[in-house]
Design a protein around this motif. Sequence first.
Motif, PDB file in Angstrom:
ATOM      1  N   ASN A  31       0.819  -1.213   0.000  1.00 41.45           N
ATOM      2  CA  ASN A  31       0.000   0.000   0.000  1.00 41.45           C
ATOM      3  C   ASN A  31       0.854   1.264   0.000  1.00 41.45           C
ATOM      4  O   ASN A  31       0.536   2.264   0.658  1.00 41.45           O
ATOM      5  CB  ASN A  31      -0.943   0.014   1.209  1.00 41.45           C
ATOM      6  CG  ASN A  31      -1.934  -1.137   1.191  1.00 41.45           C
ATOM      7  OD1 ASN A  31      -2.376  -1.579   0.125  1.00 41.45           O
ATOM      8  ND2 ASN A  31      -2.274  -1.645   2.370  1.00 41.45           N
ATOM      9  N   GLY A  32       1.958   1.227  -0.743  1.00 42.19           N
ATOM     10  CA  GLY A  32       2.807   2.399  -0.878  1.00 42.19           C
ATOM     11  C   GLY A  32       3.748   2.628   0.281  1.00 42.19           C
ATOM     12  O   GLY A  32       4.483   3.626   0.282  1.00 42.19           O
ATOM     13  N   LYS A  33       3.756   1.754   1.271  1.00 40.90           N
ATOM     14  CA  LYS A  33       4.629   1.909   2.423  1.00 40.90           C
ATOM     15  C   LYS A  33       5.684   0.797   2.444  1.00 40.90           C
ATOM     16  O   LYS A  33       5.448  -0.307   1.942  1.00 40.90           O
ATOM     17  CB  LYS A  33       3.827   1.900   3.723  1.00 40.90           C
ATOM     18  CG  LYS A  33       2.887   3.094   3.875  1.00 40.90           C
ATOM     19  CD  LYS A  33       3.677   4.394   4.048  1.00 40.90           C
ATOM     20  CE  LYS A  33       2.743   5.569   4.289  1.00 40.90           C
ATOM     21  NZ  LYS A  33       3.489   6.840   4.494  1.00 40.90           N
ATOM     22  N   CYS A  34       6.830   1.095   3.076  1.00 40.35           N
ATOM     23  CA  CYS A  34       7.959   0.169   3.075  1.00 40.35           C
ATOM     24  C   CYS A  34       8.183  -0.453   4.447  1.00 40.35           C
ATOM     25  O   CYS A  34       7.884   0.161   5.478  1.00 40.35           O
ATOM     26  CB  CYS A  34       9.235   0.903   2.659  1.00 40.35           C
ATOM     27  SG  CYS A  34       9.189   1.599   0.995  1.00 40.35           S
ATOM     28  N   ALA A  35       8.741  -1.660   4.430  1.00 41.86           N
ATOM     29  CA  ALA A  35       9.143  -2.351   5.648  1.00 41.86           C
ATOM     30  C   ALA A  35      10.381  -3.167   5.335  1.00 41.86           C
ATOM     31  O   ALA A  35      10.690  -3.447   4.167  1.00 41.86           O
ATOM     32  CB  ALA A  35       8.021  -3.252   6.160  1.00 41.86           C
ATOM     33  N   ILE A  36      11.101  -3.564   6.374  1.00 48.79           N
ATOM     34  CA  ILE A  36      12.273  -4.425   6.202  1.00 48.79           C
ATOM     35  C   ILE A  36      11.854  -5.857   6.489  1.00 48.79           C
ATOM     36  O   ILE A  36      11.247  -6.149   7.525  1.00 48.79           O
ATOM     37  CB  ILE A  36      13.406  -4.017   7.151  1.00 48.79           C
ATOM     38  CG1 ILE A  36      13.818  -2.569   6.904  1.00 48.79           C
ATOM     39  CG2 ILE A  36      14.619  -4.937   6.951  1.00 48.79           C
ATOM     40  CD1 ILE A  36      14.894  -2.067   7.849  1.00 48.79           C
ATOM     41  N   PHE A  37      12.188  -6.758   5.552  1.00 47.74           N
ATOM     42  CA  PHE A  37      11.806  -8.156   5.667  1.00 47.74           C
ATOM     43  C   PHE A  37      13.054  -9.031   5.644  1.00 47.74           C
ATOM     44  O   PHE A  37      13.964  -8.817   4.841  1.00 47.74           O
ATOM     45  CB  PHE A  37      10.885  -8.534   4.508  1.00 47.74           C
ATOM     46  CG  PHE A  37      10.388  -9.950   4.546  1.00 47.74           C
ATOM     47  CD1 PHE A  37       9.435 -10.352   5.483  1.00 47.74           C
ATOM     48  CD2 PHE A  37      10.860 -10.891   3.640  1.00 47.74           C
ATOM     49  CE1 PHE A  37       8.973 -11.659   5.516  1.00 47.74           C
ATOM     50  CE2 PHE A  37      10.394 -12.198   3.667  1.00 47.74           C
ATOM     51  CZ  PHE A  37       9.447 -12.580   4.603  1.00 47.74           C
TER      52      PHE A  37
END
Length: 339
Positions: A31-37
């Motif tokens: 949804n246009g947002k970033c996270a670290i995976f």
Amino acid sequence: MEDKQKLSQSNKENSDLQNVRFEDLIIAKKNGKCAIFNKETSEFLTKHEFDKIILSKSGHHIAYRVNDKDEVINNNDNIFNHKIKISYSAIIDNYGNVKEFEDIVFGDYGEFNNDLCPALYKKTGKIHLVDYNKGIISDGFDDIVLIDNNAPLGIYTAFIYYNKDKPTRSIHLLFQDGNIIDVNIKSGSAIGQLYEIIEIDSLGKMLEFIKKYGANIIELTPYYLFTTIRSYNMILLTINKYHPHQLNYAIDYLKHQNVRLNNAILDGEIFNFNDEIDPNLYNTIMSNDIKTYKLNNNSFNFEISLDDLSLLDNIESENIKDNINRLYNLYKFLVTDIK
């Protein structure tokens, strides 16, 4: 905030059970947002709450939000126009733990190199060098960039600008301790040199600078000062003694410059000046734009042995020795080729 704290605590506990590799971390978008995976554990280190994340091998990953998301998408990385309006930034480690810095904005100013990163200090409106553990350690400038992104060995270039139309007013060298290196620099006059330190006008001075500031100095030295095997030996032995883990970089850089020198000779940009003055030392015609080099087969009476290498790892020393031999063979080819 409570969820973030729980996530950080959980990741901190997991940190004792695994050694996170940089290669296992990716940026995941939703949804246009970033996270670290983490691909290895199939776990998220953060929630999807950032507009941009800059991963770093240092383990200090920059995550930030902006006022206008289009600024991230349209950012063209122009050094005079690149600063975007960041509303929040934080540093996230390999386990998802979050560290915030009061009045310091990380993001579109550079990434971490070990514990160091250029960042905006709100109180001055300038870019400062920031230590992850100590905070701000340098004066403020309009921009701070590594002298060599491919070999980040502790020397930065710091710029002060007039304005966008006449950008550069002054350029300074900044060391990793935050102090300005007290020298004058100019645009490089020799092949492959972006900048040169004016005060380095002899091999001896070059070696003194290398002792103090490391192997990046060879990128800031007029190339005519190290075009003989004797110079190569003195440079490599000095780096080996004072900064041994920068040795492979120095060898590779000299090899690259050797190829450039060969191409410049073949293209007629520089010429070989053959005379009988001490074949083991360089000889130059002094001018504002020095493009005369002395190359001579008689220079090959120097040798670096395995005993000279101070690295404790025998395998690493063998590899470095082989790399040095390839450098010398390249030089011999260059000298032979121009006769």
